[in-house]
Write an enzyme that holds these catalytic residues in place. Sequence first.
Site, PDB file in Angstrom:
ATOM      1  N   GLY A  46      48.616  -9.643  38.564  1.00 51.07           N
ATOM      2  CA  GLY A  46      47.280  -9.233  39.004  1.00 51.07           C
ATOM      3  C   GLY A  46      47.370  -7.962  39.833  1.00 51.07           C
ATOM      4  O   GLY A  46      48.452  -7.398  40.027  1.00 51.07           O
ATOM      5  N   GLN A  47      46.211  -7.504  40.346  1.00 49.50           N
ATOM      6  CA  GLN A  47      46.196  -6.230  41.082  1.00 49.50           C
ATOM      7  C   GLN A  47      47.118  -6.297  42.302  1.00 49.50           C
ATOM      8  O   GLN A  47      47.958  -5.416  42.517  1.00 49.50           O
ATOM      9  CB  GLN A  47      44.763  -5.910  41.551  1.00 49.50           C
ATOM     10  CG  GLN A  47      44.639  -4.555  42.228  1.00 49.50           C
ATOM     11  CD  GLN A  47      43.328  -4.356  42.978  1.00 49.50           C
ATOM     12  OE1 GLN A  47      42.608  -5.314  43.264  1.00 49.50           O
ATOM     13  NE2 GLN A  47      43.035  -3.119  43.305  1.00 49.50           N
ATOM     14  N   TYR A  54      33.046 -18.049  43.818  1.00 48.97           N
ATOM     15  CA  TYR A  54      34.302 -17.465  44.335  1.00 48.97           C
ATOM     16  C   TYR A  54      34.360 -17.627  45.849  1.00 48.97           C
ATOM     17  O   TYR A  54      35.354 -18.102  46.402  1.00 48.97           O
ATOM     18  CB  TYR A  54      34.346 -16.000  43.940  1.00 48.97           C
ATOM     19  CG  TYR A  54      35.454 -15.180  44.550  1.00 48.97           C
ATOM     20  CD1 TYR A  54      35.182 -14.222  45.531  1.00 48.97           C
ATOM     21  CD2 TYR A  54      36.778 -15.323  44.133  1.00 48.97           C
ATOM     22  CE1 TYR A  54      36.184 -13.439  46.073  1.00 48.97           C
ATOM     23  CE2 TYR A  54      37.792 -14.537  44.672  1.00 48.97           C
ATOM     24  CZ  TYR A  54      37.485 -13.599  45.638  1.00 48.97           C
ATOM     25  OH  TYR A  54      38.488 -12.817  46.186  1.00 48.97           O
ATOM     26  N   LYS A 102      36.766 -19.908  48.324  1.00 47.90           N
ATOM     27  CA  LYS A 102      37.546 -19.324  49.431  1.00 47.90           C
ATOM     28  C   LYS A 102      37.274 -20.080  50.745  1.00 47.90           C
ATOM     29  O   LYS A 102      38.179 -20.322  51.532  1.00 47.90           O
ATOM     30  CB  LYS A 102      37.236 -17.835  49.568  1.00 47.90           C
ATOM     31  CG  LYS A 102      37.750 -16.987  48.412  1.00 47.90           C
ATOM     32  CD  LYS A 102      39.262 -17.085  48.229  1.00 47.90           C
ATOM     33  CE  LYS A 102      39.778 -16.168  47.149  1.00 47.90           C
ATOM     34  NZ  LYS A 102      41.247 -16.293  46.937  1.00 47.90           N
ATOM     35  N   ILE A 116      40.329  -4.128  47.581  1.00 45.37           N
ATOM     36  CA  ILE A 116      41.641  -3.480  47.598  1.00 45.37           C
ATOM     37  C   ILE A 116      41.665  -2.359  46.565  1.00 45.37           C
ATOM     38  O   ILE A 116      41.278  -2.555  45.402  1.00 45.37           O
ATOM     39  CB  ILE A 116      42.767  -4.487  47.278  1.00 45.37           C
ATOM     40  CG1 ILE A 116      42.736  -5.673  48.250  1.00 45.37           C
ATOM     41  CG2 ILE A 116      44.138  -3.793  47.315  1.00 45.37           C
ATOM     42  CD1 ILE A 116      43.028  -5.345  49.694  1.00 45.37           C
TER      43      ILE A 116
HETATM   44  C1  VAH Z   1      36.409  -9.184  44.536  1.00 47.84           C
HETATM   45  N1  VAH Z   1      38.285  -7.702  44.983  1.00 47.84           N
HETATM   46  O1  VAH Z   1      35.719  -8.177  44.411  1.00 47.84           O
HETATM   47  C2  VAH Z   1      37.746  -9.048  45.259  1.00 47.84           C
HETATM   48  C3  VAH Z   1      37.592  -9.227  46.763  1.00 47.84           C
HETATM   49  C4  VAH Z   1      36.292  -8.616  48.824  1.00 47.84           C
HETATM   50  C5  VAH Z   1      36.427  -8.452  47.343  1.00 47.84           C
HETATM   51  O2  VAH Z   1      37.545 -10.558  47.123  1.00 47.84           O
HETATM   52  O3  VAH Z   1      36.070 -10.273  44.097  1.00 47.84           O
END
Ligand code: VAH
Length: 328
Positions: A11-12, A141, A145, A171
């Site tokens: 992944g990234q 998502y 988390k 990131i």
């Molecule tokens: C996303 N790059 O965009 C991730 C990250 C804060 C963003 O969690 O889902």
Amino acid sequence: MKTILVTGARGQIGSDLVSALRRRFGATQVIESTRKAVPHLEGNLLPYEVLDVTDEHRLQEIVEHYQVDTIYHLAGLLSAKGEQNPELCWNINVNGLKNVLQVAKSHQLRVFWPSSIAVFGPHTPKLDTPQITVEDPSTVYGITKVTGELLCRYYAYQFGVDVRSLRLPGIISYSTLPGGGTTDFAVEIFYAALKYGTYTCFVRPETRLPMMYMPDAIAAILHLMEADSALIKVRSSYNIAAVSFSAEELVAEIQKYLPEFTCDYAPDFRQAIADSWPCVIDDSRARADWGWKHTYDLPAIVADMLAKLDERLMRVGQESMVCAQSLF
Ligand code: VAH
């Protein structure tokens, strides 16, 4: 000698993290794993395994086979992809983490797991978002988390698992394409600027989000993981920050190097996700507890990204030329 397993290794973040860990601990001490087989990895000499993190038995097998003592658990779905497949997002992000914590508990492993500013939602303070505050994420998502942070804290307090986590911002990096996040625009824009001279951004120009350059993210992860355990007082996940900027500020910085570059805006479903997240994060707790400090601001990010990505695209272009010539 450390033996490290990295899940989501292609992944990234995983890609850059594997390189950094191999430089630090030795190439053969770092086992890459990916959910889908990556053929050219299976042929190479460095340790690589196919691992679906929802398979706890397979995870345990790999940990025991290599005598792993540390897991960097990066496998997971990001925000935009997660909204398109909520069931899969929950299964991988939550059940995968639970399996890692279970194996870490039974094998006394140290664990890194990335949380995200996505734990915050529309009722979270947008500016100087505190370490402890309202967390009402509007994405699955973000829900995974929040759940993951509570699991990490539970396993740390109840079972003494040494799990450490960071609420990562968007990131930015040049070694891999982003993988389905809401902040992907801040990476795609560089490829578009160099390849096409123009980009259509999927958030509005004034959308301001917390961001971080990959070298800072890798440094933060390694610093956190190598800090004395007694310094790690937050066992859910640390707020961490570097720089916040809007899409139009990013465009203006790129135009300092590429004056002809143009950007237009066509917000899509990711605009609502971005609007639910904070603009500026207060990471004073991470700076106080274990000495976090960032290096790259927006000008430094843009200068380095354009230079390194241009070099990479040239190299890829030359390699594909050589490949094409070899076909004729
Ligand atoms: C996303 N790059 O965009 C991730 C990250 C804060 C963003 O969690 O889902």
